[in-house]
Enzyme design. Structure first.
Site, PDB file in Angstrom:
ATOM      1  N   PHE A 140      31.776  34.664  35.541  1.00  0.00           N
ATOM      2  CA  PHE A 140      30.641  35.571  35.371  1.00  0.00           C
ATOM      3  C   PHE A 140      29.574  34.847  34.571  1.00  0.00           C
ATOM      4  O   PHE A 140      29.569  34.870  33.336  1.00  0.00           O
ATOM      5  CB  PHE A 140      31.113  36.845  34.656  1.00  0.00           C
ATOM      6  CG  PHE A 140      30.114  37.966  34.659  1.00  0.00           C
ATOM      7  CD1 PHE A 140      29.835  38.656  35.814  1.00  0.00           C
ATOM      8  CD2 PHE A 140      29.461  38.325  33.489  1.00  0.00           C
ATOM      9  CE1 PHE A 140      28.921  39.703  35.816  1.00  0.00           C
ATOM     10  CE2 PHE A 140      28.550  39.366  33.477  1.00  0.00           C
ATOM     11  CZ  PHE A 140      28.273  40.049  34.647  1.00  0.00           C
ATOM     12  N   GLY A 141      28.672  34.174  35.276  1.00  0.00           N
ATOM     13  CA  GLY A 141      27.638  33.394  34.608  1.00  0.00           C
ATOM     14  C   GLY A 141      26.294  33.555  35.276  1.00  0.00           C
ATOM     15  O   GLY A 141      26.128  33.187  36.450  1.00  0.00           O
ATOM     16  N   PHE A 142      25.313  34.075  34.528  1.00  0.00           N
ATOM     17  CA  PHE A 142      23.973  34.319  35.055  1.00  0.00           C
ATOM     18  C   PHE A 142      22.946  34.003  33.979  1.00  0.00           C
ATOM     19  O   PHE A 142      23.255  33.986  32.798  1.00  0.00           O
ATOM     20  CB  PHE A 142      23.815  35.778  35.502  1.00  0.00           C
ATOM     21  CG  PHE A 142      24.786  36.199  36.578  1.00  0.00           C
ATOM     22  CD1 PHE A 142      24.468  36.070  37.915  1.00  0.00           C
ATOM     23  CD2 PHE A 142      26.022  36.714  36.235  1.00  0.00           C
ATOM     24  CE1 PHE A 142      25.358  36.451  38.901  1.00  0.00           C
ATOM     25  CE2 PHE A 142      26.927  37.104  37.206  1.00  0.00           C
ATOM     26  CZ  PHE A 142      26.583  36.964  38.548  1.00  0.00           C
ATOM     27  N   ASP A 190      50.669  38.369  30.508  1.00  0.00           N
ATOM     28  CA  ASP A 190      51.077  39.707  30.931  1.00  0.00           C
ATOM     29  C   ASP A 190      50.148  40.229  32.031  1.00  0.00           C
ATOM     30  O   ASP A 190      49.210  39.556  32.466  1.00  0.00           O
ATOM     31  CB  ASP A 190      51.057  40.628  29.711  1.00  0.00           C
ATOM     32  CG  ASP A 190      51.843  41.909  29.897  1.00  0.00           C
ATOM     33  OD1 ASP A 190      52.418  42.116  30.979  1.00  0.00           O
ATOM     34  OD2 ASP A 190      51.877  42.712  28.947  1.00  0.00           O
ATOM     35  N   GLN A 194      42.301  39.164  31.597  1.00  0.00           N
ATOM     36  CA  GLN A 194      41.115  38.500  32.129  1.00  0.00           C
ATOM     37  C   GLN A 194      40.870  37.219  31.339  1.00  0.00           C
ATOM     38  O   GLN A 194      40.734  37.255  30.113  1.00  0.00           O
ATOM     39  CB  GLN A 194      39.895  39.409  32.024  1.00  0.00           C
ATOM     40  CG  GLN A 194      38.551  38.701  32.151  1.00  0.00           C
ATOM     41  CD  GLN A 194      38.320  38.058  33.506  1.00  0.00           C
ATOM     42  OE1 GLN A 194      38.920  38.451  34.500  1.00  0.00           O
ATOM     43  NE2 GLN A 194      37.453  37.068  33.552  1.00  0.00           N
ATOM     44  N   HIS A 197      35.705  31.840  32.712  1.00  0.00           N
ATOM     45  CA  HIS A 197      35.500  30.447  33.116  1.00  0.00           C
ATOM     46  C   HIS A 197      35.464  29.516  31.905  1.00  0.00           C
ATOM     47  O   HIS A 197      35.044  29.889  30.820  1.00  0.00           O
ATOM     48  CB  HIS A 197      34.239  30.293  33.966  1.00  0.00           C
ATOM     49  CG  HIS A 197      32.978  30.781  33.325  1.00  0.00           C
ATOM     50  ND1 HIS A 197      31.771  30.829  33.978  1.00  0.00           N
ATOM     51  CD2 HIS A 197      32.714  31.256  32.077  1.00  0.00           C
ATOM     52  CE1 HIS A 197      30.842  31.283  33.177  1.00  0.00           C
ATOM     53  NE2 HIS A 197      31.387  31.542  32.014  1.00  0.00           N
ATOM     54  N   ASN A 198      35.973  28.300  32.119  1.00  0.00           N
ATOM     55  CA  ASN A 198      35.982  27.213  31.123  1.00  0.00           C
ATOM     56  C   ASN A 198      36.930  27.448  29.958  1.00  0.00           C
ATOM     57  O   ASN A 198      36.923  26.677  28.992  1.00  0.00           O
ATOM     58  CB  ASN A 198      34.569  26.971  30.550  1.00  0.00           C
ATOM     59  CG  ASN A 198      33.507  26.908  31.611  1.00  0.00           C
ATOM     60  OD1 ASN A 198      33.682  26.249  32.635  1.00  0.00           O
ATOM     61  ND2 ASN A 198      32.412  27.611  31.401  1.00  0.00           N
ATOM     62  N   SER A 216      34.581  29.898  28.004  1.00  0.00           N
ATOM     63  CA  SER A 216      34.468  28.694  27.173  1.00  0.00           C
ATOM     64  C   SER A 216      35.196  28.793  25.846  1.00  0.00           C
ATOM     65  O   SER A 216      34.955  27.983  24.945  1.00  0.00           O
ATOM     66  CB  SER A 216      32.988  28.338  26.923  1.00  0.00           C
ATOM     67  OG  SER A 216      32.310  28.156  28.152  1.00  0.00           O
ATOM     68  N   HIS A 234      33.042  30.987  23.623  1.00  0.00           N
ATOM     69  CA  HIS A 234      32.835  29.751  22.856  1.00  0.00           C
ATOM     70  C   HIS A 234      33.567  29.732  21.512  1.00  0.00           C
ATOM     71  O   HIS A 234      33.320  28.854  20.685  1.00  0.00           O
ATOM     72  CB  HIS A 234      31.338  29.476  22.633  1.00  0.00           C
ATOM     73  CG  HIS A 234      30.575  29.235  23.896  1.00  0.00           C
ATOM     74  ND1 HIS A 234      30.496  27.997  24.498  1.00  0.00           N
ATOM     75  CD2 HIS A 234      29.891  30.092  24.694  1.00  0.00           C
ATOM     76  CE1 HIS A 234      29.764  28.095  25.598  1.00  0.00           C
ATOM     77  NE2 HIS A 234      29.391  29.364  25.743  1.00  0.00           N
TER      78      HIS A 234
END
Length: 286
Positions: A140-142, A190, A194, A197-198, A216, A234
């Site tokens: 999910f990157g925008f 489990d 979720q 990404h990264n 990240s 991050h």
């Protein structure tokens, strides 16, 4: 499909990704198996072929693309599909309804449950992937451009899953954008987790139900997260950390130990915060 052609395809894909992918792929010894390409000749329509390049697998009745590399001992059940240029190792079991997308590698003795979706990933030895898991979809990157339009950031890398990893039902693990998403050896995840990404998760980690890790984040080895723990993007968590249920990590955790609360603090500090909140005020006589 000859052995040399299939080998070149797989090694070309592996070499285009990160070093951990190539190392895991080489550890699987998939290309070393003399049985790997023994069943890749395209059958005639009399042998059960039902598409231009897709055919019926002899062990289980599933569907495979003629460019896929599947060990003859692998079981592909009816309703499962193995797409082009994927690699399926010895003694792998792929259950009905599962889709193994293009350029997926599954090492030996791994079990894939029902209705699993795999893409852009490499899965190690002796893993268990339960029903409904999705691995390797876009993260999910925008970002917003100068005109105020929402623009999707490229999501072009992979998911690397180590050996003896277990992933619970309906868990989602996103592919990487600037680095591969990695799950370390022997980690257990489990249901309904979720992983963005990264994200990099170390070895022997334990993630309980409904944990959410934003993109990240970096997680060390032997980290345990109780149910519904949230980790901000991050953030870095060192090894040997335990997080109480419903905690939220908003900044780096640099020391091993137990943590809890929102934002997460040391467990002793969190308990004092909870106690002080519910403490009955002392009334003084006038």
């Amino acid at each position: 499909m000859t052995m040399s052609m299939a080998g070149r395809r797989v090694l070309a894909f592996a070499s285009s990704t990160s070093t951990p992918f190539l190392s895991l792929y080489q550890n699987a010894n998939l290309l070393a198996s003399p049985r790997l390409f023994s069943t890749l000749s395209a059958p005639s329509s009399e042998d059960g072929s039902f598409g231009h390049k897709f055919h019926k697998w002899h062990n289980g009745g599933g569907t495979f693309h003629e460019s896929a590399c599947i060990d003859s001992s692998a079981l592909v059940e009816v309703g499962a599909v193995v797409h082009s240029e994927s690699v399926v190792g010895p003694n792998v079991r792929i259950s009905s309804g599962t889709i193994v997308g293009p350029s997926v590698t599954i090492a030996h003795s791994t079990k894939i449950g029902y209705n699993v979706a795999l893409s852009n990933c490499c899965i190690g030895d002796s893993c268990v992937i339960h029903n409904g898991v999705c691995i390797g979809q876009d993260g999910f990157g925008f970002y917003v451009d100068g005109d105020g339009n929402m623009i999707k950031k490229p999501q072009i890398l992979n998911v690397i899953i180590g050996n003896k990893v277990e992933i619970g039902a309906n868990t989602c693990i996103d592919r990487g954008s600037w680095r591969d998403t990695v799950i370390g050896d022997n980690s257990k995840i489990d249901n309904l987790v979720q992983i963005g990404h990264n994200v990099v998760i170390g070895k022997n980690c334990l993630l309980c139900g409904q944990v959410g890790i934003a993109g990240s984040a970096t997680i060390g080895d032997y980290v345990t997260m109780g149910g519904r723990v949230a980790v901000r993007d991050h953030v870095s968590i060192t090894s040997k950390v335990r997080l109480a249920a419903v905690s939220c990590v908003t900044k780096d955790i640099k020391e091993p130990g137990d943590y809890g609360g929102f934002p997460a603090v040391s467990i002793h500090q969190w308990r004092r915060q909870v106690a002080s909140r519910y403490q009955t005020p002392v009334r003084r006589n006038p």
